[in-house]
Design a protein around this motif. Sequence first.
Motif, short mmCIF file in Angstrom:
data_model
loop_
_atom_site.label_atom_id
_atom_site.label_comp_id
_atom_site.label_asym_id
_atom_site.label_seq_id
_atom_site.Cartn_x
_atom_site.Cartn_y
_atom_site.Cartn_z
N MET A 4 8.48 8.30 20.26
CA MET A 4 8.02 7.77 21.52
C MET A 4 8.78 8.37 22.57
N LEU A 5 9.72 9.53 22.29
CA LEU A 5 10.46 9.82 23.60
C LEU A 5 9.60 10.70 24.57
N GLY A 6 8.20 11.22 24.13
CA GLY A 6 7.36 11.72 25.01
C GLY A 6 6.63 11.00 25.83
N THR A 7 6.55 9.65 25.41
CA THR A 7 5.56 8.81 26.53
C THR A 7 5.97 8.10 27.90
N PRO A 8 7.65 8.28 28.32
CA PRO A 8 7.68 8.16 29.53
C PRO A 8 7.35 9.40 30.42
N GLN A 9 7.46 10.78 29.93
CA GLN A 9 6.65 11.83 30.66
C GLN A 9 5.03 11.28 30.66
N LEU A 10 4.32 11.12 29.74
CA LEU A 10 3.16 10.84 29.84
C LEU A 10 2.76 9.73 30.80
N TYR A 11 3.23 8.81 30.84
CA TYR A 11 3.46 7.49 31.72
C TYR A 11 3.50 7.95 33.05
N CYS A 12 4.57 8.67 33.44
CA CYS A 12 4.98 9.22 34.60
C CYS A 12 3.87 10.26 35.33
N ASN A 13 3.31 10.94 34.36
CA ASN A 13 2.24 11.87 34.85
C ASN A 13 1.10 10.97 35.28
N TYR A 14 1.06 9.96 34.63
CA TYR A 14 -0.48 8.91 34.83
C TYR A 14 -0.02 8.36 36.26
N PHE B 135 7.62 9.75 8.32
CA PHE B 135 8.02 10.82 8.94
C PHE B 135 6.86 11.60 9.39
N TRP B 136 5.97 11.95 8.59
CA TRP B 136 4.88 12.75 9.06
C TRP B 136 3.94 11.74 9.72
N ILE B 137 3.72 10.61 9.49
CA ILE B 137 2.99 9.70 10.27
C ILE B 137 3.33 9.70 11.92
N CYS B 138 4.70 9.43 12.11
CA CYS B 138 5.27 9.66 13.31
C CYS B 138 5.35 10.89 13.85
N GLY B 139 5.35 12.00 13.22
CA GLY B 139 5.12 13.49 13.30
C GLY B 139 3.84 13.66 14.15
N LEU B 140 2.85 13.33 13.37
CA LEU B 140 1.27 13.30 13.93
C LEU B 140 1.41 12.39 15.47
N LEU B 141 2.01 11.45 15.49
CA LEU B 141 2.09 10.77 16.65
C LEU B 141 2.48 11.63 17.83
N GLN B 142 3.67 12.16 17.55
CA GLN B 142 4.37 13.16 18.60
C GLN B 142 3.45 14.24 18.84
N VAL B 143 2.77 14.80 17.92
CA VAL B 143 1.76 15.81 18.25
C VAL B 143 0.57 15.32 19.37
N CYS B 144 0.21 14.11 18.88
CA CYS B 144 -0.99 13.43 19.88
C CYS B 144 -0.50 13.04 21.20
N VAL B 145 0.85 12.61 21.36
CA VAL B 145 1.38 12.68 22.46
C VAL B 145 1.58 13.96 23.28
N ASP B 146 1.91 14.85 22.65
CA ASP B 146 2.12 16.51 23.28
C ASP B 146 0.93 16.84 23.70
N ILE B 147 -0.22 16.58 22.90
CA ILE B 147 -1.72 16.99 23.33
C ILE B 147 -2.21 16.32 24.52
N ALA B 148 -1.77 14.80 24.51
CA ALA B 148 -2.09 14.06 25.78
C ALA B 148 -1.69 14.74 26.77
N ILE B 149 -0.15 15.09 27.03
CA ILE B 149 0.23 15.58 28.11
C ILE B 149 -0.37 16.84 28.43
N LEU B 150 -0.58 17.73 27.46
CA LEU B 150 -1.31 18.92 27.66
C LEU B 150 -2.61 18.58 28.51
#
Length: 253
Positions: A166-176, A212-227
């Motif tokens: 969930m570390l990437g979600t603050p940046q995602l929300y801030c951009n929004y 591990f890999w489920i949350c890894g996929l979640l991290q990738v999804c957050v990164d893609i959302a930011i992109l």
Amino acid sequence: MDDEILDLSMDVVQQLVSWIASIAIIFGGVVPYIPQYRDIRRTQNAEGFSTYVCLVLLVANILRILFRFGHYFETPLLWQSIIMIITMLIMLNLCTNVHMATELNTKRRSFTDFDWNYFWSWSRFVDYLQCVLSFTVLAVYVTYLMLDSVLFVESLGFLAVFTEAMLGTPQLYCNYQNKSTEGMSIKMVLMWTSGDTFKTVYFLLTQAPMQFWICGLLQVCVDIAILFQVYYYSRYPQKPVSHTTHTTSAKAL
């Protein structure tokens, strides 16, 4: 004879690739914090770095280490957690020293005040150590009592990696909120995406626990959302905000 040499060569290459991957997993997570550390030391200004990032990563990695006692996973992932905990403590020490040097007239706050309004906003590094040690002792005690419970162990593992994911979600929300990605480094996000993708593939190839890999996929999804936000707000500029918010986001690879 040639087949034996070829097989031996393939084994050496596979072993070398495995070592490189393990080193990347162990130390890759701390790489983004090296320039951050140097910048804070150079400028003597820690306002751009949130110590709550340290809190999240400390909790996540302490829980991950405890999870290993109930569900074995690869040793490089264990060392990754240890290295990350050490790194976050170093960052906390630096930020605390900078704050003490620049805020001489502020009232000192300590962990033993037990004032929730100033949680994780203490004046001395030793207060953060006391908090981390208290949490670790409590978590170790509860884990020891509940180690025979499969539900508890699996939930512990999920909580550890989900917190980190969930570390990437603050940046995602801030951009929004800002309707803009101005002030955010696109290179940084690309590094997040490549690192999280590598890590998730490593989890899958080494048959790491499902969490591990489920949350890894979640991290990738957050990164893609930011992109996607970078593309969308550059292609379709929104109503400008009254001020530009510059954030410094930090993540574990």
